[in-house]
Design a protein around this motif. Structure first.
Motif, PDB file in Angstrom:
ATOM      1  N   VAL A  73       0.838  -1.195   0.000  1.00  0.00           N
ATOM      2  CA  VAL A  73       0.000   0.000   0.000  1.00  0.00           C
ATOM      3  C   VAL A  73       0.880   1.255   0.000  1.00  0.00           C
ATOM      4  O   VAL A  73       0.531   2.276  -0.605  1.00  0.00           O
ATOM      5  CB  VAL A  73      -0.944  -0.006   1.218  1.00  0.00           C
ATOM      6  N   ALA A  74       2.043   1.164   0.646  1.00  0.00           N
ATOM      7  CA  ALA A  74       2.960   2.314   0.681  1.00  0.00           C
ATOM      8  C   ALA A  74       3.399   2.713  -0.715  1.00  0.00           C
ATOM      9  O   ALA A  74       3.604   3.905  -0.995  1.00  0.00           O
ATOM     10  CB  ALA A  74       4.170   1.987   1.549  1.00  0.00           C
ATOM     11  N   ASP A  75       3.561   1.748  -1.639  1.00  0.00           N
ATOM     12  CA  ASP A  75       3.942   2.071  -3.016  1.00  0.00           C
ATOM     13  C   ASP A  75       2.901   2.957  -3.684  1.00  0.00           C
ATOM     14  O   ASP A  75       3.232   3.798  -4.517  1.00  0.00           O
ATOM     15  CB  ASP A  75       4.111   0.784  -3.828  1.00  0.00           C
ATOM     16  N   VAL A  76       1.633   2.756  -3.336  1.00  0.00           N
ATOM     17  CA  VAL A  76       0.552   3.571  -3.899  1.00  0.00           C
ATOM     18  C   VAL A  76       0.554   4.956  -3.264  1.00  0.00           C
ATOM     19  O   VAL A  76       0.507   5.982  -3.952  1.00  0.00           O
ATOM     20  CB  VAL A  76      -0.811   2.885  -3.685  1.00  0.00           C
ATOM     21  N   LEU A  77       0.623   5.006  -1.938  1.00  0.00           N
ATOM     22  CA  LEU A  77       0.536   6.275  -1.223  1.00  0.00           C
ATOM     23  C   LEU A  77       1.694   7.205  -1.565  1.00  0.00           C
ATOM     24  O   LEU A  77       1.544   8.429  -1.573  1.00  0.00           O
ATOM     25  CB  LEU A  77       0.506   6.020   0.282  1.00  0.00           C
ATOM     26  N   GLU A  78       2.853   6.634  -1.870  1.00  0.00           N
ATOM     27  CA  GLU A  78       4.045   7.444  -2.112  1.00  0.00           C
ATOM     28  C   GLU A  78       3.928   8.298  -3.374  1.00  0.00           C
ATOM     29  O   GLU A  78       4.664   9.271  -3.534  1.00  0.00           O
ATOM     30  CB  GLU A  78       5.268   6.539  -2.207  1.00  0.00           C
TER      31      GLU A  78
END
Length: 617
Positions: A73-78
């Motif tokens: 999910v961090a890959d999306v939020l970044e």
């Protein structure tokens, strides 16, 4: 700090010029069309269009998530402005998410409206969430405690799980670097005037050695992640509807603990949530009652030594939410409700549970081109002082394209069970961390472009940090305990634009941040002054290409040291074989950059992934 306002003013002027230039680009097409149709719920708990929102909310839909092909999910939020990520390695490792420079525990995280996370640590394990099960993510910037209560100092992240209609289904498989394997399946089932979606996902990777400092453990740190979710609704009659959702996440993560060599190096987790709701609605009034429960469970141990003691951490959170909205005459809307929750933790704590009660009201009024909103909330956290939070916002629509919005608000973060009651070092006299913020945002929107620039300030007081008590232990050492001793001031500029030129779709996101510890005058640890993300995408017949560039400026690491600035390029290429079958090749960190966002913890080097999927709609 004295020179920073002029820096921000210069940046605002430059970026406004860029917005105006982009708005008049003759080659722009319709990549940002239908912006008005975007519906969000996180700002007020009820459906609202973009022109009804008075806070900045970024939305990422399923189609974009699929093209990004993220491993966390961090890959999306970044990819979003104002959102910064710190990782202790790759997709399966501990990850911190900061919104507009706030601490990672100053972000409220919801899954389908249910609060998740640990009441002992006060954070959410983003590494346990599977992107494959996500339909949409909404990220609200700035404080929203006046609607949601504790934790929403920096913002709110709400994850919505996938929902399919009856007869729709998908299946996918993927293989990649570090022996990464993924298999996923989802199907929608009709039942009268309703439907239910079932999705399952399995991922695993052998990983790599995430810690490259002094020798800790020279081994690969892999992970396994399994997710099953259920989501559905039933229309009982014209006015009544029943809704339900549930999710179960189970997995294992191997890690390196630099501070405890030879101790636990693996973690099993088993998290779940469920939610049952009923909703009544007519032309003017909507009322929703929801009962839910979430669990955050983690067991730490050493994989090759059964003599290392097992440590267990568990949070159970029972929640009752009653939300109401009334559409009065003359463009006047009233929203309000009551929240109750019980947090219980497992462990040898002086107190292992507490009740939290909250009540809020939000009023929104439209006068021609002027939109105003005010919200106030009362929260009572057991054994902690009560808090009153507010938001006040005003927006003026100059014409069909330009809109200016201003807001101010307060928020708070209640102390965690570890802060208050950790055996031998808790401090039951702690009070809540509190914040006050200001935000000014200029929006531009047309058929061919959407953009905004936002200037914000957030002052946070009573921050909890370890401090000496003035007492000595039996060996003459100072006794340290958590105390409300720190203050922070965060100022920044956030810019976002989406447009199309020469049939190429562009997304630009930039954040300037000035984050200061008001006690010491030092920069806040882990923040970058500059962060930039640029996406370029192209579609041609059956082929789509997405290139993503992310720049992370140098970050303060403490003790006058900095993490170096980093550059990362990812590339995703999809090929549609026919109406149902598709292939996708993904390259992460294409140029094999050395990326460190936490002391000596390295993100993965160059990685490749190949996936195949089938969708029946």
């Amino acid at each position: 700090m004295g020179t920073q306002p002029s820096k921000i003013a210069l940046l605002v002027s430059s970026l406004l010029s860029l917005s105006a230039f982009s708005a008049t680009a003759e080659e722009a097409t319709t990549s940002a069309a239908n912006v008005d149709e975007t519906i969000t719920v996180t700002g007020s708990r009820f459906d609202r269009t973009a022109d009804q929102q008075l806070t900045v909310i970024n939305t990422i839909e399923r189609e974009e998530i699929a093209r990004l092909n993220p491993k966390s999910v961090a890959d999306v939020l970044e990819t979003l402005p104002g959102v910064s990520i710190s990782r202790n390695g790759g997709a399966g490792q501990a990850t911190s998410v900061s919104i507009r420079g706030s601490n990672s525990n100053h972000v409220l995280v919801l899954i389908d409206g249910v609060k998740v996370g640990s009441a002992t640590l006060g954070t959410v394990s983003f590494n346990t969430l599977s992107p494959e099960n996500i339909e949409r993510i909404e990220v609200l910037k700035g404080p929203r405690a006046s609607v949601w209560g504790s934790d929403a100092i920096g913002g709110v992240i709400q994850v919505f799980t996938r929902q399919l209609k009856g007869g729709e289904w998908f299946a996918g498989a993927e293989y990649g670097s570090n022996d990464y394997i993924r298999g996923s399946f989802g199907t929608g089932m009709d039942h009268g005037n309703g439907s239910t979606t079932l999705t399952v996902n399995h991922e695993q990777s052998d990983g790599y050695d995430v810690y490259n400092g002094a020798p800790v453990e020279n081994d690969d740190d892999g992970y396994k992640r399994n997710t099953i979710s259920l989501k559905g609704s039933q229309q009982i009659n014209q006015n009544w509807q029943a809704q339900w959702n549930a999710q179960y996440d189970k997995g294992n993560t191997q890690y390196d603990d630099v501070y405890a060599s030879g101790s636990a190096d693996e973690s099993d987790y088993a998290n779940y949530l469920w939610n049952l709701a009923t909703q009544y609605s007519n032309d003017k009034f909507t009322s929703k009652l929801a009962l839910s429960q979430s669990r955050d469970y983690n067991e730490n141990f050493r994989g090759d030594d059964i003599n290392v003691p097992v440590s267990e951490f568990e949070t159970k959170r029972d929640q009752v939410n009653w939300s109401n909205q009334y559409l009065a005459a003359n463009e006047l809307t009233f929203t309000g409700g009551i929240d109750w929750s019980n947090e219980a933790v497992k462990g040898d704590y002086a107190q292992d549970e507490r009740d939290i009660f909250g009540a809020y009201v939000l009023v929104q009024k439209q006068w021609s081109q002027l939109l105003a909103e005010a919200a106030v909330r009362y929260d009572d956290v057991e054994n902690i002082d009560s808090e009153v939070s507010y938001n006040a916002s005003l927006a003026y629509q100059f014409n069909d394209q330009w809109r200016l919005a201003a807001s101010t608000g307060t928020a708070f973060k209640a102390p965690t069970f570890n802060d208050l009651y950790w055996p031998g070092s808790g401090n039951p006299d702690l009070i809540s961390e509190t914040a006050k913020s200001y935000d000014l945002t200029l929006h531009y929107q047309a058929d061919d472009i959407r953009a905004y620039i936002s200037v914000f300030e957030n002052s946070i007081d009573n921050l909890i940090a370890w401090a000496p008590t003035g007492e000595k232990d039996d060996f003459g050492w100072d006794i340290w305990k958590p105390a409300n001793i720190n203050e922070a001031k965060i100022q920044g500029v956030e810019f976002s634009a989406s447009f199309s030129v020469f049939s190429l779709d562009h997304q630009v996101a930039y954040t300037f941040l000035d984050a200061e510890n008001k006690q010491t005058g030092e920069e806040l640890i882990g923040r970058s002054e500059n962060e930039f993300n640029y996406q370029l995408s192209y579609n041609w017949e059956q082929i789509d290409v997405l290139a993503n560039y992310h720049y992370q400026g140098k970050r303060y690491a403490g003790y006058s040291e900095y993490f170096d600035a980093t550059h990362q390029v990812d590339l995703s290429i999809g090929y549609q074989l026919d109406d149902a079958w598709s292939l996708r090749l993904k390259a992460n960190n294409l140029f094999d950059e050395e990326i460190i966002s936490a002391q000596n913890y390295f993100s993965p080097g160059r990685e490749f992934f190949l996936s195949v999927s089938y969708q029946a709609f």
